[in-house]
Scaffold this active site. Structure first.
Site, PDB file in Angstrom:
ATOM      1  N   THR A  32       0.909  -1.095   0.024  1.00  0.00           N
ATOM      2  CA  THR A  32       0.044  -0.024   0.130  1.00  0.00           C
ATOM      3  C   THR A  32       0.833   1.244   0.057  1.00  0.00           C
ATOM      4  O   THR A  32       1.976   1.064   0.486  1.00  0.00           O
ATOM      5  CB  THR A  32      -0.776  -0.031   1.182  1.00  0.00           C
ATOM      6  OG1 THR A  32      -0.098   0.265   2.482  1.00  0.00           O
ATOM      7  CG2 THR A  32      -1.569  -1.242   1.374  1.00  0.00           C
ATOM      8  N   GLY A  34       2.926   4.394   0.579  1.00  0.00           N
ATOM      9  CA  GLY A  34       4.408   4.631   0.332  1.00  0.00           C
ATOM     10  C   GLY A  34       5.214   3.477   0.583  1.00  0.00           C
ATOM     11  O   GLY A  34       6.453   3.563  -0.194  1.00  0.00           O
ATOM     12  N   LYS A  64      -8.535   1.929   3.383  1.00  0.00           N
ATOM     13  CA  LYS A  64      -7.865   1.114   2.297  1.00  0.00           C
ATOM     14  C   LYS A  64      -7.572  -0.452   2.566  1.00  0.00           C
ATOM     15  O   LYS A  64      -7.815  -1.219   1.532  1.00  0.00           O
ATOM     16  CB  LYS A  64      -6.388   1.836   1.912  1.00  0.00           C
ATOM     17  CG  LYS A  64      -5.532   1.821   3.048  1.00  0.00           C
ATOM     18  CD  LYS A  64      -4.262   2.575   2.862  1.00  0.00           C
ATOM     19  CE  LYS A  64      -3.402   3.010   3.798  1.00  0.00           C
ATOM     20  NZ  LYS A  64      -2.229   3.819   3.744  1.00  0.00           N
ATOM     21  N   LYS A 136      -4.212 -13.091  15.855  1.00  0.00           N
ATOM     22  CA  LYS A 136      -5.284 -14.018  16.142  1.00  0.00           C
ATOM     23  C   LYS A 136      -5.384 -15.256  15.381  1.00  0.00           C
ATOM     24  O   LYS A 136      -5.421 -16.570  16.112  1.00  0.00           O
ATOM     25  CB  LYS A 136      -6.664 -13.537  16.041  1.00  0.00           C
ATOM     26  CG  LYS A 136      -7.789 -14.458  16.301  1.00  0.00           C
ATOM     27  CD  LYS A 136      -9.534 -13.698  16.276  1.00  0.00           C
ATOM     28  CE  LYS A 136     -10.435 -14.652  16.620  1.00  0.00           C
ATOM     29  NZ  LYS A 136     -11.864 -14.138  16.736  1.00  0.00           N
ATOM     30  N   TYR A 214      20.271  -8.613  38.706  1.00  0.00           N
ATOM     31  CA  TYR A 214      19.281  -8.985  39.723  1.00  0.00           C
ATOM     32  C   TYR A 214      18.611  -7.583  40.243  1.00  0.00           C
ATOM     33  O   TYR A 214      18.967  -6.799  39.991  1.00  0.00           O
ATOM     34  CB  TYR A 214      19.942  -9.785  40.936  1.00  0.00           C
ATOM     35  CG  TYR A 214      20.974  -9.160  41.323  1.00  0.00           C
ATOM     36  CD1 TYR A 214      20.904  -8.201  42.426  1.00  0.00           C
ATOM     37  CD2 TYR A 214      22.511  -9.384  41.212  1.00  0.00           C
ATOM     38  CE1 TYR A 214      22.061  -7.762  43.045  1.00  0.00           C
ATOM     39  CE2 TYR A 214      23.496  -8.875  41.837  1.00  0.00           C
ATOM     40  CZ  TYR A 214      23.254  -8.030  42.785  1.00  0.00           C
ATOM     41  OH  TYR A 214      24.377  -7.310  43.342  1.00  0.00           O
ATOM     42  N   HIS A 275      21.098   4.716  50.786  1.00  0.00           N
ATOM     43  CA  HIS A 275      19.741   3.811  51.061  1.00  0.00           C
ATOM     44  C   HIS A 275      18.708   4.706  51.120  1.00  0.00           C
ATOM     45  O   HIS A 275      17.859   4.719  51.762  1.00  0.00           O
ATOM     46  CB  HIS A 275      20.030   2.969  52.237  1.00  0.00           C
ATOM     47  CG  HIS A 275      21.119   2.125  52.247  1.00  0.00           C
ATOM     48  ND1 HIS A 275      21.224   0.868  51.393  1.00  0.00           N
ATOM     49  CD2 HIS A 275      22.239   1.856  52.984  1.00  0.00           C
ATOM     50  CE1 HIS A 275      22.403   0.287  51.526  1.00  0.00           C
ATOM     51  NE2 HIS A 275      22.947   0.845  52.550  1.00  0.00           N
ATOM     52  N   GLU A 327      29.505   5.476  44.676  1.00  0.00           N
ATOM     53  CA  GLU A 327      29.019   4.554  43.794  1.00  0.00           C
ATOM     54  C   GLU A 327      28.607   5.353  42.629  1.00  0.00           C
ATOM     55  O   GLU A 327      29.133   4.970  41.352  1.00  0.00           O
ATOM     56  CB  GLU A 327      27.646   3.978  44.128  1.00  0.00           C
ATOM     57  CG  GLU A 327      27.802   2.858  45.332  1.00  0.00           C
ATOM     58  CD  GLU A 327      28.337   1.501  44.582  1.00  0.00           C
ATOM     59  OE1 GLU A 327      28.197   1.445  43.391  1.00  0.00           O
ATOM     60  OE2 GLU A 327      28.437   0.396  45.176  1.00  0.00           O
ATOM     61  N   PHE A 464       4.062  15.670  62.907  1.00  0.00           N
ATOM     62  CA  PHE A 464       3.893  16.497  64.269  1.00  0.00           C
ATOM     63  C   PHE A 464       4.493  15.466  65.307  1.00  0.00           C
ATOM     64  O   PHE A 464       4.721  14.471  65.215  1.00  0.00           O
ATOM     65  CB  PHE A 464       2.607  16.811  64.766  1.00  0.00           C
ATOM     66  CG  PHE A 464       1.381  15.531  64.796  1.00  0.00           C
ATOM     67  CD1 PHE A 464       1.570  14.530  65.619  1.00  0.00           C
ATOM     68  CD2 PHE A 464       0.390  15.507  63.650  1.00  0.00           C
ATOM     69  CE1 PHE A 464       0.611  13.603  65.562  1.00  0.00           C
ATOM     70  CE2 PHE A 464      -0.514  14.419  63.760  1.00  0.00           C
ATOM     71  CZ  PHE A 464      -0.371  13.235  64.762  1.00  0.00           C
ATOM     72  N   ARG A 511       2.377  18.258  56.382  1.00  0.00           N
ATOM     73  CA  ARG A 511       3.222  17.038  56.445  1.00  0.00           C
ATOM     74  C   ARG A 511       4.116  16.363  55.541  1.00  0.00           C
ATOM     75  O   ARG A 511       3.445  16.628  54.347  1.00  0.00           O
ATOM     76  CB  ARG A 511       2.133  16.121  57.155  1.00  0.00           C
ATOM     77  CG  ARG A 511       2.795  14.816  57.697  1.00  0.00           C
ATOM     78  CD  ARG A 511       1.776  13.958  58.201  1.00  0.00           C
ATOM     79  NE  ARG A 511       0.912  13.144  56.915  1.00  0.00           N
ATOM     80  CZ  ARG A 511       0.139  12.315  57.107  1.00  0.00           C
ATOM     81  NH1 ARG A 511      -0.702  12.340  58.137  1.00  0.00           N
ATOM     82  NH2 ARG A 511      -0.544  11.854  55.951  1.00  0.00           N
TER      83      ARG A 511
END
Length: 515
Positions: A32, A34, A64, A136, A214, A275, A327, A464, A511
């Protein structure tokens, strides 16, 4: 019987060579628009889609391939005579392979000049329909959506005359992932266009960026995915200039570090993190001095940590960082001299470069937290706070120096794991008490870390104080200024204790829990 392939691709990489190989194997090619023009120019004989459907392409190409002669040819089960008879009775020729990739919707919405109409025109309808029909019916039809699979398909055609069922099944699975991701991106775009903030269906799509050795621990498998529409100010988009591949924990920690430093735009700032908790934050008029403060904040915990700097790393700062085992280093840029110093005999040191001018863009992104059987979604804790909204609730007012320190400490405490306590002066953190199950324990940890450096120090609490015993601990250490959200039913107990010890205390009304 001659096999037929339908080829219609937006991404034409490798398609000419693939089609040439198919032709040499005796395949007929339907094409089709292009794609047909490209193949015809390469001297490859093709059948126009119009000749298969009996209808011209119409409505600017919108219609189409949406035709029974196409979808009947794709969906007909080869193991059912009723399907084959229906195809024969209706002059439908079978199609044995579909090679399709879709209109560039993602690339279109990323364009600076994109308009709503242009985005809509780049929503593919026929392409996904053909892909889904072929996928499918993968028991009989080979479907290819990724040019990376051309070689595998050709190898099997050459060796056995057809692809194996296992290959067709795997290709079909890839198709459904591809169309699901394509539709998810469209859904995200339209959801944003109409301003829907709580959609009844959450559709997200991410691309695999890195298969990891891992996860958080060696026994955990993990992978790193990036948003389909990348966020520039993110670890997923960072430019790595040196070092080993990032690990799972590296990425989590580095992400926390670049979030923290977003709140310190006004002055040269260095954040050291371990951490996911900040172990040192320093601010100054130049980045070298800011490094000095961040390092002095906790010269023990910074070992093996992550450092993020919000100004270009110069040679003087690099000289000071080089002897320390780190690191990861993250910054907007590095001078040539600094980069040479940092990489000298440090082949494993991960050095990342990020566009800090894209920080604001990253703040609007939602946060997703996985729970068993579900997903929590929230906006980031990037509320704009004004010191004019704060309330001094004690008799004693903060000094100018204390006010500066309280503002600095309040920015920093937001990123300490709850229950979080942070002690600071006006230019550096002094003690951090993160993540304890009761707040007084966090207070004690922060005080112990900051001991002998408490002159002029202030203390921030992310939530608080439920009991006045916290204030008693703080007073015993000699700290004279506290900032906290307030909001406890026992606030007055804390205020009374602060007044008794001559402590100034500020309530922010906001908070900052961080779990």
């Amino acid at each position: 019987m001659t096999k037929r392939a339908l080829i219609s691709v937006s991404d034409k990489a490798g398609i000419v060579e693939f089609a040439q190989e198919l032709t040499s194997l005796g395949w007929e090619i339907i094409s089709t628009g292009g794609t047909k023009t490209t193949l015809d120019a390469a001297g490859i004989t093709t059948i126009a889609i119009d000749d298969v459907t009996g209808f011209p392409e119409m409505m600017d190409g919108r219609v189409k391939t949406l035709h029974p002669n196409i979808h009947g040819g794709l969906l007909a089960r080869r193991d059912l005579d009723s399907h084959l008879d229906a195809a024969k009775d209706n002059n439908i020729e079978l199609i044995d392979m579909v090679v399709v990739n879709l209109y560039p919707f993602k690339e279109t919405i990323l364009r600076l000049d994109v308009t709503y109409d242009l985005a809509v025109e780049n929503i593919d309808i026929g392409g996904p329909s053909m892909l889904r029909s072929a996928a499918k019916n993968h028991a009989s039809v080979t479907v290819v959506v990724d040019p990376a699979d051309y070689a595998t398909v050709l190898e099997e055609f050459k060796a056995a005359g057809d692809t194996s069922y296992e290959t067709r099944q795997a290709l079909a699975a890839k198709v459904f992932r591809h169309t699901a991701a394509y539709d998810a991106l469209i859904a995200e775009y339209f959801t944003a266009q109409v301003g829907e903030e709580k959609p009844e269906k959450l559709t997200l799509t991410y691309d695999l960026k890195q298969a990891m050795r891992y996860g958080e621990n060696p026994q955990q498998d993990a992978d790193f995915y990036q948003k389909a529409i990348p966020t520039d100010y993110s670890i997923a988009s960072a430019k790595q200039l040196n070092g080993k591949e990032l690990s799972f924990n590296n990425i989590r920690d580095a992400d926390a570090a670049i979030r923290i430093i977003r709140d310190f735009k006004d002055r040269p700032t260095v954040v050291a993190l371990k951490h996911i908790n900040p172990c040192g934050i320093g601010q100054a008029d130049d980045i070298e001095t800011a490094w000095d403060y961040a390092y002095e904040a906790d010269s023990v915990s910074i070992f093996g940590g992550i450092v993020v700097l919000n100004r270009e790393v110069d040679a003087a700062t690099a000289e000071k960082m080089h002897p320390i085992f780190l690191e990861i280093i993250i910054a907007p840029s590095y001078s040539d001299e600094a980069l040479a110093i940092l990489t000298n005999k440090k082949k494993n040191l991960r050095i990342l470069e990020l566009p800090f001018d894209a920080q604001d863009q990253s703040e609007v992104e939602a946060e997703y937290t996985g729970v068993v059987g579900g997903l929590l979604v929230q906006n980031q804790d990037v509320i704009e706070e004004k010191t004019t909204d704060w309330q001094v609730v004690t008799d004693r007012q903060p000094s100018v120096q204390e006010a500066t320190a309280l503002e600095f400490a309040w920015k920093a405490i937001k990123y300490v794991k709850s229950n979080g306590i942070l002690i600071a002066n006006d230019h550096m953190t002094l003690g951090v008490g993160p993540g304890q199950t009761n707040r007084v324990a966090s207070v004690r940890i922060a005080i112990d870390q900051a001991k002998n450096r408490l002159d002029g120090a202030v203390l921030a609490s992310d939530a608080f104080f439920p009991f006045a015993d916290n204030i008693e601990e703080i007073a015993a250490a000699g700290i004279k200024a506290i900032i906290q959200p307030g909001g406890s039913v026992r606030d007055q107990d804390s205020i009374d204790a602060a007044n008794k010890h001559g402590i100034t205390m500020v309530f922010t009304g906001v908070r900052h829990f961080r779990h």
